[in-house]
Design a protein around this motif. Structure first.
Motif, PDB file in Angstrom:
ATOM      1  N   LYS A  83      73.142  52.974  41.157  1.00 34.46           N
ATOM      2  CA  LYS A  83      72.325  53.765  40.227  1.00 34.46           C
ATOM      3  C   LYS A  83      72.617  55.243  40.426  1.00 34.46           C
ATOM      4  N   LEU A 117      66.680  54.872  53.315  1.00 34.80           N
ATOM      5  CA  LEU A 117      66.572  53.490  52.856  1.00 34.80           C
ATOM      6  C   LEU A 117      67.908  52.797  52.670  1.00 34.80           C
ATOM      7  N   LEU A 170      69.866  52.541  49.972  1.00 33.72           N
ATOM      8  CA  LEU A 170      69.884  51.768  48.729  1.00 33.72           C
ATOM      9  C   LEU A 170      71.117  52.154  47.910  1.00 33.72           C
ATOM     10  N   CYS A 192      58.616  56.843  45.041  1.00 37.73           N
ATOM     11  CA  CYS A 192      58.195  55.432  45.080  1.00 37.73           C
ATOM     12  C   CYS A 192      58.067  54.860  43.671  1.00 37.73           C
ATOM     13  N   LEU A 206      61.462  53.955  42.718  1.00 44.60           N
ATOM     14  CA  LEU A 206      61.906  52.716  43.373  1.00 44.60           C
ATOM     15  C   LEU A 206      61.330  51.496  42.665  1.00 44.60           C
ATOM     16  N   ARG A 207      60.052  51.556  42.315  1.00 44.06           N
ATOM     17  CA  ARG A 207      59.415  50.440  41.586  1.00 44.06           C
ATOM     18  C   ARG A 207      60.100  50.195  40.252  1.00 44.06           C
ATOM     19  N   GLY A 241      62.875  48.118  40.622  1.00 50.02           N
ATOM     20  CA  GLY A 241      62.588  46.802  41.201  1.00 50.02           C
ATOM     21  C   GLY A 241      62.513  46.765  42.720  1.00 50.02           C
ATOM     22  N   TYR A 242      62.579  47.909  43.370  1.00 54.57           N
ATOM     23  CA  TYR A 242      62.493  47.932  44.838  1.00 54.57           C
ATOM     24  C   TYR A 242      61.017  48.035  45.266  1.00 54.57           C
ATOM     25  N   ASP A 261      59.212  46.287  47.526  1.00 53.67           N
ATOM     26  CA  ASP A 261      58.900  46.265  48.961  1.00 53.67           C
ATOM     27  C   ASP A 261      59.140  47.633  49.596  1.00 53.67           C
ATOM     28  N   GLU A 262      60.268  48.233  49.206  1.00 48.50           N
ATOM     29  CA  GLU A 262      60.605  49.546  49.754  1.00 48.50           C
ATOM     30  C   GLU A 262      59.535  50.572  49.368  1.00 48.50           C
TER      31      GLU A 262
END
Ligand code: NAI
Ligand code: MG
Length: 326
Positions: A2, A27, A29, A276, A279-280, A283-284, A286-287
């Motif tokens: 991304k 993280l 990612l 955050c 991240l949501r 689709g992340y 949990d992170e």
């Protein structure tokens, strides 16, 4: 991979972005972060608050992570939202555990229409008369009302409240109210009501628990989202997401805060929680949850920046959060 266009911007935008990036970089990612310039500083340096290169990079990106602009905010962030057609601005006001604020336990979301209203920038001045044109369309009102109800459904929220001033602005607010009522009838399981914006401000201060999801036009949304942030601890804690069909921009609710800029004391929580939300979006979950919990734990332990009564510096707070992510 991304592609994230990172725009720290002006004032504390730079300070809180550095803090959020410290967390994101931990993280590991599949993100690439590319930095771009915009804001008062860019205007000085290139003669343009939103340079073409930055705008193009934002269009190409999977998401924009934005800090804050200063006096050029209208030409930078308001314009970016319109250019990228991120029509929904989602601004949660949720009391973090452990925060001493006016309304512990409060958890509401402001869904602000992001592309029209008085913020279209149609302003004119001639011979001592200044005018502004307010644009409200059925299409954009329907789109934002549906977004608010879908958000309520997704997050299992019970109620949507539309805010307007349809008794005075009969055409523009009248249309917005009518469309919200129509959309509400398609969602019989979700309670709906509407208030005049002035009364709503009093209810928000005296009895905010009567709200759950708020949907409103661009300028009212700007105002009530700062008000809502004030109920749960202030702008240092308030994140937001601008989403459209293709693009997304993530930015804290606050601005460049020149009154505290350069001292390293801004609260980076709003920017970290904004990350955050990004991240949501990808689709992340949990992170995102892990970081939010870490932020909560640091705040609960009494380690806070001066806006919350503590004495941590911006990067000290970020380091405390980062330590819990190891
Ligand atoms: P502001 O949101 O920057 O600050 C309002 C108040 O909240 C200030 O007292 C500030 O110190 C405090 N505050 C804000 N964020 C904070 C944080 N993270 N930690 C601790 N305290 C925080 O709004 P203001 O002062 O009206 O505007 C300052 C500049 O920012 C102006 O040039 C304005 O145009 C611009 N602005 C930009 C926005 C954006 O880029 N999205 C939004 C709002 C204002
Ligand atoms: Mg604002």
């Amino acid at each position: 991979m991304k592609r994230i266009a990172v725009i720290p911007g002006d004032g504390i935008g730079n300070e809180v972005m550095e803090a959020a990036m410290l967390i994101l970089e931990k993280l590991d990612l599949p993100f690439t972060f590319e930095y771009y310039d915009a804001g008062d500083g860019a205007l000085e340096r290139y003669g343009k608050a939103l340079p073409e290169e930055t705008l193009e990079a934002c269009r190409r990106s999977d998401a924009v992570l934005f800090g804050a602009a200063g006096e050029t905010a209208a030409d930078v962030i308001v314009r970016l939202r319109q250019e990228l057609n991120t029509f929904a601005n989602i601004r949660p006001a949720k009391a973090i555990k452990g925060i001493r604020c006016l309304y512990p336990g409060l958890d509401i979301v402001v869904v602000r229409e992001n592309t029209e209203c008085l913020y279209r920038g149609f302003e004119f001045e001639f011979d001592g008369v200044a005018e502004a044109v307010r644009v409200i369309t059925r299409r954009a009102s329907e789109r934002i009302a549906k977004y608010a109800f879908e958000l309520a459904k997704r997050e299992r929220r019970k109620k949507v409240t539309a805010l307007h001033k349809a008794n005075v602005m009969k055409k523009t607010c009248g249309l917005f109210r009518e469309v919200c009522r129509d959309v509400a009838s398609e969602y019989p399981d979700i309670e709906f009501n509407d208030y005049y914006i002035d009364a709503a401000c009093m209810y928000l201060v005296m009895d905010p628990f009567r709200f759950d999801v708020i949907v409103t036009t661009n300028m009212f949304g700007d105002i009530v989202s700062d008000l809502a942030a004030g109920l749960v601890g202030g702008l240092g804690l308030a994140p937001s997401a601008n989403v459209g069909e293709k693009n997304a921009i993530f930015e804290p609710v606050h601005g460049a805060a020149f009154d505290i800029a350069g001292r390293g004391i801004a609260n980076p929580t709003a920017m970290i929680l904004t990350a955050c939300m990004m991240l949501r979006h990808f689709g992340y979950l949990d992170e995102a949850r892990k970081i939010e919990e870490a932020v909560e734990r640091v705040i609960e332990s009494g380690k806070t920046t001066p806006d919350l009564g503590g004495n941590l510096k911006t990067m000290e707070f970020a380091n405390e959060v980062a330590l819990l992510l190891d």
